[in-house]
Design an enzyme around this catalytic site. Structure first.
Site, PDB file in Angstrom:
ATOM      1  N   HIS A 232      51.956  15.853  34.611  1.00 52.99           N
ATOM      2  CA  HIS A 232      51.610  16.989  35.471  1.00 52.99           C
ATOM      3  C   HIS A 232      50.134  17.333  35.289  1.00 52.99           C
ATOM      4  CE1 HIS A 232      51.976  20.748  37.642  1.00 52.99           C
ATOM      5  NE2 HIS A 232      51.322  21.325  36.648  1.00 52.99           N
TER       6      HIS A 232
ATOM      7  N   THR B 238      54.268  13.285  29.504  1.00 51.56           N
ATOM      8  CA  THR B 238      53.681  11.952  29.329  1.00 51.56           C
ATOM      9  C   THR B 238      52.226  11.876  29.791  1.00 51.56           C
ATOM     10  OG1 THR B 238      54.875  11.481  31.370  1.00 51.56           O
ATOM     11  CG2 THR B 238      55.753  10.529  29.339  1.00 51.56           C
ATOM     12  N   GLU B 239      51.795  12.834  30.598  1.00 49.43           N
ATOM     13  CA  GLU B 239      50.400  12.850  31.059  1.00 49.43           C
ATOM     14  C   GLU B 239      50.018  14.285  31.408  1.00 49.43           C
ATOM     15  OE1 GLU B 239      49.766   8.752  33.554  1.00 49.43           O
ATOM     16  OE2 GLU B 239      50.364  10.507  34.678  1.00 49.43           O
ATOM     17  N   ASN B 240      48.929  14.764  30.812  1.00 54.91           N
ATOM     18  CA  ASN B 240      48.369  16.046  31.215  1.00 54.91           C
ATOM     19  C   ASN B 240      46.928  16.079  30.716  1.00 54.91           C
ATOM     20  OD1 ASN B 240      48.120  19.294  30.058  1.00 54.91           O
ATOM     21  ND2 ASN B 240      48.597  18.928  32.202  1.00 54.91           N
TER      22      ASN B 240
END
Ligand SMILES: CCCCCCCCCCCCC/C=C/[C@@H](O)[C@@H](N)CO[C@@H]1O[C@H](CO)[C@H](O)[C@H](O)[C@H]1O
Length: 592
Positions: free
Chosen positions: A387, A454-456
């Protein structure tokens, strides 16, 4: 809410260019935005945008009231810590980081082929050498250890271990050895590997022979590849994810064509690719479940990336429905089949109706058979969630002349608030409260699954070599704090991954957008890494497992900035030295 501005996908022309000027080290660096990346809009477009500004302001002003528990706390900071055992990490992906594109028997991927076509990537950059992670992984693990990371999220390059894509043809043992060494060294340093099987680098031969994800045969080929990974690495890897951000694979790869393989199959390509990806994910989960789970005792999930969509006017039912549509067409497209067994009803309704209006005999959205639905449902041991940002959403009808596409199927417009900071990529505004809402949405829609973020993270949009990245510290602080509030709300978040460990190849933007905690000097063939201030800041969040109290947290940024000035000097000195040794000027993408 203070008002919002229509951006659509034309950039707001009142764009703020970032914060580098506040933290300038004039002696060492110069900070510029390249002309070619500036938005180009005509006077007519400006007029249209101004009209939208006014309209959007009217809509927004009517929505002043705070309306629920998430919004009431959207500006307050929450001092507390995460549950014991919360896992802190950083991420990378194979194509973006490894380089070594044709070394030790690696086959070609669709990104190797795509970046060779002129005009596809900013400044025609390629990931041929990138951060040289293939040769420098030991050094990178030292950086991770220094940060006291609990996990490292990376991906395996399919063509590095299966050069033609097919397990039956050739297994590249040198590629296997690279990942074995990486995994072993992570474990030796008590860093848990979290492994993504597919972060966009399909073997090129599978694209050429079969059309890639347009072809259902990818399901079996991907399953063979995954099975090989379980066989060779599964005794050491306990956290697997099948795909990273399938939305981008489908939409940017097969609808807009901005990403490899560059196909523009508007209105059908993305839906078909997604359909096969979902089937492939389910098959791999079942393979693990049947053949490996009892021995290896790991988990298999998927990493879905999505923005939050907030209704422009939260008292307006049509805005509420449009925002719901935005999220269902984004996250729900993949999550609903996997958790609940079929595509979101709103996607079936909208795409079905529009397909009918176009005189098609069937919906452009493919259909799962009853057997497929039950096979796919429940194939997720944990959800990986990527996100970055948020949009305001309002309904919008697109004239049929525009043609059918994923974007027009949704019947909505995306808006942004001009007050949202946008230090990085054009699409990335910092809206921390959207993260908490997104996490709560996951909890309520999908039965409160175990979640690993997992992604920010956030990028620098300028060609800018300032290591004192104040804006990134602010972004991490605020987003991680919203995640902490979500944990308080009861969302089952178990870990967080900062995107990204290193500056790396940012897809069609080449090396012009830097997301890294560590700066990489791409102009130097040794690809040296330099810590940005955010490394120190993130380290403190990790060592405190959150935000223990105001007095302490408020000192973190100041302390981090104290160290980055010396890193700036080091980098400047290294570049001066290197410049002295070279006749050639710096590559344009990395001017100093
Ligand atoms: C009628 C309407 C007109 C439509 C116009 C179409 C324009 C489409 C543009 C879509 C752009 C979407 C950009 C969003 C991207 C992010 O979600 C995506 N980049 C997230 O993926 C991860 O990003 C990381 C940092 O960018 C990193 O690169 C990582 O590898 C990605 O997984």
């Amino acid at each position: 809410m203070t008002g919002c501005v229509f951006s659509g996908f034309l950039r707001n022309y009142t764009e703020v260019w970032g914060l580098c000027g506040n933290l300038w080290t004039p002696e060492a660096f110069e900070c510029k935005k390249t002309e070619s990346s500036l938005p180009k809009i005509t006077m007519l477009q400006r007029c249209v945008l101004r009209t939208y500004h006014v309209l959007a302001l009217v809509l927004c002003v009517s929505a002043r009231e705070d309306f629920d528990w998430t919004k009431n706390e959207k500006t307050s900071f929450y001092y507390s810590t995460f549950p014991t055992g919360f896992s802190w990490g950083a991420g990378s992906s194979a194509y973006q980081t490894e380089g070594a594109w044709n070394i030790d028997g690696k086959g070609m991927s669709i990104w190797d082929a795509f970046t060779r076509k002129k005009g596809k990537i900013f400044l025609n950059d390629t990931g041929d050498t990138s951060c040289d992670g293939y040769n420098k992984f030991k050094e990178d693990i030292t950086l991770m250890k220094d940060m006291k990371l609990n996990h490292y999220r990376f991906s395996i390059s399919w063509p590095r271990i299966l050069p033609s894509g097919l397990k039956s043809e050739h297994i590249n043992e040198k590629g296997i050895k690279y990942y074995e060494d990486l995994i072993n060294m992570l474990l030796d340093n008590k860093i848990t590997p979290i492994v993504i099987l597919y972060h966009w680098d399909l073997p090129q031969l599978l694209q050429e022979k079969y059309g890639g994800w347009q072809n259902v045969t990818m399901v079996n080929y991907f399953n063979d590849f995954a099975n090989l990974c379980f066989e060779r690495f599964g005794h050491k890897v306990k956290y697997w994810m099948t795909f990273n951000n399938p939305w981008s694979i489908a939409v940017e790869g097969y609808e807009t064509g901005e990403h490899a393989p560059g196909m523009k199959l508007k209105g059908t390509g993305a839906y078909k690719a997604a359909h096969h990806i979902i089937k492939a994910h389910a098959k791999v989960w079942h393979t693990y479940d049947m053949q490996w789970r009892s021995k290896q005792k790991g988990m298999v999930g998927i990493s879905l990336t999505a923005d939050w969509g907030e209704p422009v006017d939260i008292t307006n039912q049509r805005d509420i429905e449009a925002a719901e549509r935005y999220i269902q067409f984004y996250l729900g497209w993949f999550a609903t089949p996997i958790f609940n067994g079929d595509y979101p009803q709103v996607m079936k309704d909208y795409i079905g109706r529009k397909s009918g209006q176009q005189g098609l005999g069937a919906s452009r959205l493919p259909v799962f058979s009853p057997q497929e639905k039950s096979y796919i449902k429940g194939t997720c041991d944990f959800l990986g969630l990527g996100h970055f940002t948020t949009r305001y959403i309002t309904p919008k009808n697109y004239p049929s002349g525009l043609g059918d596409s994923y974007f027009t199927d949704r019947d909505l417009a995306e808006l942004v608030d001009p007050k949202w900071p946008d230090p990085g990529s054009e699409w990335l505004y910092s809206v921390p409260w959207g993260f908490r809402r997104m996490l709560n949405f996951v909890k309520t829609q999908y039965g409160n699954p175990m979640v690993y973020v997992t992604e920010n993270g956030v990028s620098e949009k300028m060609v800018c070599t300032d290591l004192c990245d104040d804006w990134r510290m602010q972004y991490f602080k605020d987003y991680i704090n919203e995640m902490l509030k979500a944990v308080k709300d009861g969302v089952n978040v178990k870990g967080y991954t900062a995107w990204s460990l290193l500056d790396n190849f940012e897809w069609d933007e080449g090396f012009s957008e830097r997301f890294g905690l560590y700066y990489v000097d791409f102009s130097n063939k040794n690809k040296p890494r330099y810590p940005k201030a955010s490394v120190q800041f993130y380290k403190r969040i990790i060592s405190s497992n959150g935000f223990p109290n105001q007095r302490e947290v408020e000192s973190w940024k100041r302390k981090a900035v104290e160290t980055c000035a010396s890193s700036n000097q080091l980098l400047a000195a290294a570049r001066r030295k290197s410049q002295g040794n070279q006749e050639k000027a710096w590559p344009v993408h990395d001017e100093v």
